[in-house]
Design an enzyme around this catalytic site. Structure first.
Site, PDB file in Angstrom:
ATOM      1  N   HIS A  26       0.844  -1.214  -0.073  1.00  0.00           N
ATOM      2  CA  HIS A  26       0.067   0.033  -0.069  1.00  0.00           C
ATOM      3  C   HIS A  26       0.877   1.165   0.015  1.00  0.00           C
ATOM      4  CE1 HIS A  26      -2.413  -3.064   1.618  1.00  0.00           C
ATOM      5  NE2 HIS A  26      -3.810  -2.522   1.195  1.00  0.00           N
ATOM      6  N   HIS A 260      -3.615   3.522  -3.467  1.00  0.00           N
ATOM      7  CA  HIS A 260      -3.921   3.090  -2.335  1.00  0.00           C
ATOM      8  C   HIS A 260      -3.160   1.820  -2.110  1.00  0.00           C
ATOM      9  CE1 HIS A 260      -5.688   1.600   1.492  1.00  0.00           C
ATOM     10  NE2 HIS A 260      -6.011   0.591   0.812  1.00  0.00           N
ATOM     11  N   GLU A 411     -18.523  -3.170  24.328  1.00  0.00           N
ATOM     12  CA  GLU A 411     -17.581  -4.673  24.178  1.00  0.00           C
ATOM     13  C   GLU A 411     -16.574  -4.511  23.398  1.00  0.00           C
ATOM     14  OE1 GLU A 411     -21.043  -4.376  23.373  1.00  0.00           O
ATOM     15  OE2 GLU A 411     -21.862  -5.130  25.149  1.00  0.00           O
ATOM     16  N   HIS A 473     -29.783 -13.106  24.094  1.00  0.00           N
ATOM     17  CA  HIS A 473     -29.198 -13.097  25.350  1.00  0.00           C
ATOM     18  C   HIS A 473     -28.435 -14.247  25.631  1.00  0.00           C
ATOM     19  CE1 HIS A 473     -30.537  -8.935  25.610  1.00  0.00           C
ATOM     20  NE2 HIS A 473     -29.875  -8.732  26.722  1.00  0.00           N
TER      21      HIS A 473
END
Lengths: 667, 667
Positions: A26, A260, A411, A473
């Site tokens: 890159h 890129h 999380e 859950h």
């Protein structure tokens, strides 16, 4: 004396050459960020190339890891043990210059990056570690922890949600020594970003409580310097320096996505050299530019100054100095073996039923006051996950004190920040959430495992035992996902004793992170012989046995072990030789020698049933084609847990039925 | 005529009663948001309780899904088919009132929520669907698509990174009909949020290009009305209404985390009734309050008005009306069977080697112009993932036209938005990223599977075949994770023909989402008989066979199939009866009858080897204890792919060696 642009162009030239030679890589980002790198690494970055492990060095995170050649060029030019032959071997087998930066592979690389956003999120953890250690160990006379965490990141990093989670916390935590240089080139892989990223970044980061500097011209060394000075002067807010750059600076594809992700190609590479006024052969850097970059002498002096300061500290505060050294080395306290023994002795006596999330908390009640390196936390589920001990103190952003963090409902950010804490050193992070929500953190866990960091995930509510909260859950597939991840140890203990061994393993496991899978609901305690107690640490062992060779073996983990034990009692009553193997950590069992494995799971016994309230296929590894698995092939449901256990077949009656049918086949 | 507060209190009372009876649930949020719900549902929400499937209804997403009793109370009170007996059965087995809202279980519930943040992210997809359908089907005379998407969310939703990803896009996309009411009560499970959430939400959402209204008093009906009017008046910016509320309004634990996640308890429930001036027995609602809530008549009129408008549209634009009805019904075009046949016929003739990501793109070149419901996209990897066909048109926020979306580097947001698009109807979303980054989207994929939505993930770069980019970009454990997920079909095709069948399956699979796992690198095309061609859709089939019963079977998927084929040629040369089973979709193979499975994998043949460049344990399901698996037990590495294949043992030599050793055991 070369100009600063010439110094930056050395990075550009090396990046071009390495990527051309590798025929892969890159170029856009290294060409675009070279001036930023020159400004920081030659004028602000505190490091000693001879000792990448110096604990008070500044940290550097290349969050847009695909710009790896920028990093390698910097390490090479400043004098790290990364000779030009390594640059020439970019992206080749066995080189120290992999496609994306990998800590542990390349001297001086502080973190493995590639998945965008996570580098900057982990940098938040590093800066937090620095702040907490400084508060703990520095005093008015001595300043032994005092370094910055520098981050380069790109547009993609800021698009990723994890950047939101972590940067919001960095503001709250007042991490004044975190400095992020945002390579704002306005281009991502699909082109000019206006169509998918146009938010007001200044307003966003100001909203988080950051100092936002710029936009500055990311190719103007003086402007970058001035911004870095401003950032370093700020002590209570993290700083974001917005650097307007042109991706692929100097190349024909400059300012477009074309440069890129693949080599420039021979002609474009030549053209770029022309444009940069760089006339050296490939991989050659003029001596005066090498000299201008060489950071070895200044680095040695910087570290020597720190070593002298630390020697004075050691003299004045020998205990603190020893403790600091111990924690940065990652050694457990000297009395750890006896602490661990105390815990095991204590829990062996317990007979009451308890959820393993609660037994885990009880163990933390003992550990937290005794292990100051433990830095706990939870994603807004401290009470449910049992991660906050009575002696835990919430981190106070004003004072920097504490050993417990409320991460909020984040999380992924929590996982990435724990990675940063572990990478920095001085802490063993642990944190809790529901096992179902391990999903959100999954790629952070993956980087933990890839980097082999020491940290502990406390995943609770680990089955349909969750009950009424229902299928969103109730984890089903998460255990399989975590077990499939290399380098990771997953423990699913069945009672307090196995939980204690799991925690002991977690803290002693320096190269393999540990996930604990814990029940919401109460589980009975098992009795064990001294030999069984020792065998828990082998990951799988005979918990209940028969006289002679077993006709049938039931394997189980966690909350399903009592079910297996009860079923085996019934089988025994019916005259069958049946065994229960508890398998709290399959990875450790797999690492045992063949003799031990044969002792636990004799090849001759093919009537095997695995019982675990999770996706079943994994267990074919132990029960094969001839055995059976009682698992969860569907998502759960909302109802009181006993109803769910019954519906999904986790009953003695049903398991006994499976067992008897299986035994029939072997008659 | 009851007051608006009394109407809101009916929600509160039902929530208290249901949670008390269930002895489980979250009272804080329903009590806190009841006035918001009254304001929107009684005064702004367009729906017909008798027909929750009315395509032009407003959509409602309860992003903080733990407030489910608020939702159920609303549905019950306004006249949906949710009688009081269902409210009384909250969280019980078989009820229509599960712990968190589940679409498909409860009439009127538009989305399954629970994992915070994802509801609002999917709402962005719904609002996008509305906007794109309106542009496609409305005209100056007819306005058949014209509805709002309403979201209730809490602090936790805004902490989650997915809210950043999706809301940033919502601003760019000018989704003026998306209205989010943010229940800003300042409390999350661990207490007052200042310590973990203090960002300037107004500034943040303004930065995204949203209209931010308020803060308003979330218990002031008039203020809420005025805010909703403002929000509805805005047509080009999504609106965030910041509602300051008190969690657990009326209860003793009001304004604290104590009332969040468990029943109030008998005394507190009584006290709350007193405080709310509510004196009915449990589960009783006075007739005048029922009457005030009853939305059936207004709903019927609203839908009738729309039906009349649609009838006029059908008369004026029969083709468009039929097309609209088809797309909202989720039916494929009438000529689909012949289109699918054309594709299969075409690809069967191909002999050139190609990466399956490229063959997938070739198939999309055919599909995209023919299936206007296909709405493609990628997380900034369109070129690499091959998701953008020549006829794809990027979504233009100004006009609302297009059939392709650049989601930016936002895998999780992309997944959640695709869920919203699929839930809304009118589109079959598909989108691509690297398989390694499926991690970031994992919980969105989980909700896709749980809701059984029709959409397609195009996961490319599906192994160490990635090469130089290295282990952060090389998936290892992701296939196991996805296969462990219920309701999902994972296809890992080995060539263009299998890729075509996979796409056909994906589009025809209305109740099971499909993930495609595609190679970066070129793969040869296989020849097949007509019978084999048909059997691909069975998920596993004999691709190369021997005369008579096989001594050994090699199972493989995707890029490892050619390796198995070549090895079997060698085995045949050595006089062994060897078979190759291609297993592109194990879930479909598992769904075949026993006779077919036996035909493909005869029980008598235990010498079986599975070959897949991914975590190996899953394959024990087919090879058992007696077979072998050639997989990836470690993370990959950065090097040219051929070097990696060799290092990790994916060579004919090594596989042949495994096979011969295995055959020896059976001599």
């Amino acid at each position: 004396m070369p100009t600063r642009r010439q110094c930056a162009n050395a990075i550009r030239a090396l990046a071009i050459d390495a990527i051309e030679k590798a025929e892969s890589g890159h170029p856009g980002a290294p060409l675009g960020m070279a001036d930023m790198a020159e400004a920081i690494w030659r004028h602000h970055f505190k490091h000693n190339p001879a000792n990448p492990a110096w604990v008070d060095r500044d940290r550097f995170i290349l969050s847009n890891g695909h710009a790896s050649m920028l990093y390698y060029a910097l390490l090479h030019l400043t004098g790290y043990d990364l000779p030009i032959t390594e640059i020439e071997s970019f992206r080749q087998w066995g080189s120290k210059t992999p496609g994306h930066p990998e800590t542990g592979v390349t001297p001086g690389v502080d973190m493995t990056t590639g998945p965008l956003g996570q580098g900057m999120a982990s940098a938040v953890g590093m800066a937090l570690a620095e702040r907490m250690l400084a508060v703990r160990f520095n005093n008015q006379e001595h300043n032994i922890v005092d370094h910055h965490t520098w981050v380069f990141c790109g547009d993609g990093c800021l698009m990723e949600g994890v950047s939101h989670e972590a940067c919001s916390l960095a503001g709250i935590w007042k991490l004044g020594k975190l400095i992020v240089l945002y390579d704002s080139n306005g281009i991502s892989i699909e082109g000019r970003i206006d169509g998918w990223y146009n938010e007001d970044v200044t307003a966003r980061f100001t909203a988080y409580g950051w100092q936002v500097i710029g936009p500055v011209d990311g190719h103007d060394a003086a402007a970058l310097d001035a911004a870095a000075v401003l950032a370093r002067a700020e002590t209570t807010r993290p700083s974001l320096i917005i650097c307007r750059t042109r991706i692929g600076f100097g190349s024909p594809g400059e300012d477009s996505e074309k440069c890129h992700g693949s080599p420039l190609g021979e002609n474009a590479a030549l053209g770029t050299r022309e444009a940069l006024d760089w006339h050296e052969p490939p991989f050659a850097v003029p001596d005066d530019i090498y000299a201008a970059w060489d950071a070895r002498q200044a680095g040695r002096q910087a570290e020597e100054k720190w070593q002298a300061a630390f020697a004075a500290y050691r003299k004045a505060q020998p205990d603190s100095a020893a403790e600091f050294s111990r924690r940065m080395a990652g050694d457990l306290p000297a009395d750890w073996p006896s602490l661990a023994q105390n815990i095991l002795r204590e829990v062996q006596g317990r007979t009451e039923a308890a959820a393993t999330r609660v037994t885990s908390k009880n163990i933390l009640e003992y550990l937290v006051p005794r292990l100051p390196e433990l830095l706990g936390g939870s994603a807004d589920l401290s009470g449910s996950a049992g991660t906050c001990a009575a002696s835990s103190r919430h981190f106070d952003p004003a004072s920097g004190l504490g050993n417990y963090i409320s991460y909020g409902v984040r999380e992924f950010g929590m996982g990435a920040i724990m990675n940063g804490l572990a990478l920095h050193g001085g802490f063993i992070p642990y944190a809790g959430t529901f096992l179902a929500f391990s999903d959100q953190a999954k790629n952070a866990v993956r980087l933990t495992a890839l980097m082999r960091l020491r940290l502990v995930w406390v995943f609770t509510h680990d089955s349909i035992g969750v009950g009424e909260d229902g299928p969103t859950h109730q984890p089903v597939e998460q255990l399989a996902a975590l077990r499939a991840m290399p380098n990771l140890l997953l423990w699913r203990p069945c009672d307090i004793t196995e939980t204690a061994v799991a925690w002991q393993c977690a803290l002693e496991s320096r190269r393999a992170p540990v996930c604990l899978s814990l029940s919401r609901q109460n589980l009975p305690s098992c009795t064990r012989s001294a030999a069984q107690l020792v065998d828990i640490a082998r990951g799988g062992y005979v918990l209940r046995d028969c006289a002679g060779e077993p006709e049938i073996i039931l394997l189980a983990t966690g909350s399903e072990v009592p079910l297996a034990v009860e079923t085996v009692s019934w089988l025994a009553g019916l005259g069958h030789r049946a065994r229960v193997v508890s398998m709290p950590c399959t990875e450790l069992f797999d690492a045992q020698d063949a003799e031990y494995q044969e002792r636990v799971l004799p090849k001759a016994c093919r009537a095997r049933i695995a019982v675990e309230a999770a996706a079943p296929d994994f267990w074919r590894k132990y029960v094969g084609l001839d055995g059976a698995v009682l698992g969860m092939s569907a998502f759960g449901a909302s109802a009181p847990a006993p109803r769910l256990w019954k519906h999904f077949g986790f009953t003695v009656e049903y398991l006994l039925d499976i067992a008897l049918k299986l035994l029939k086949n072997y008659r």
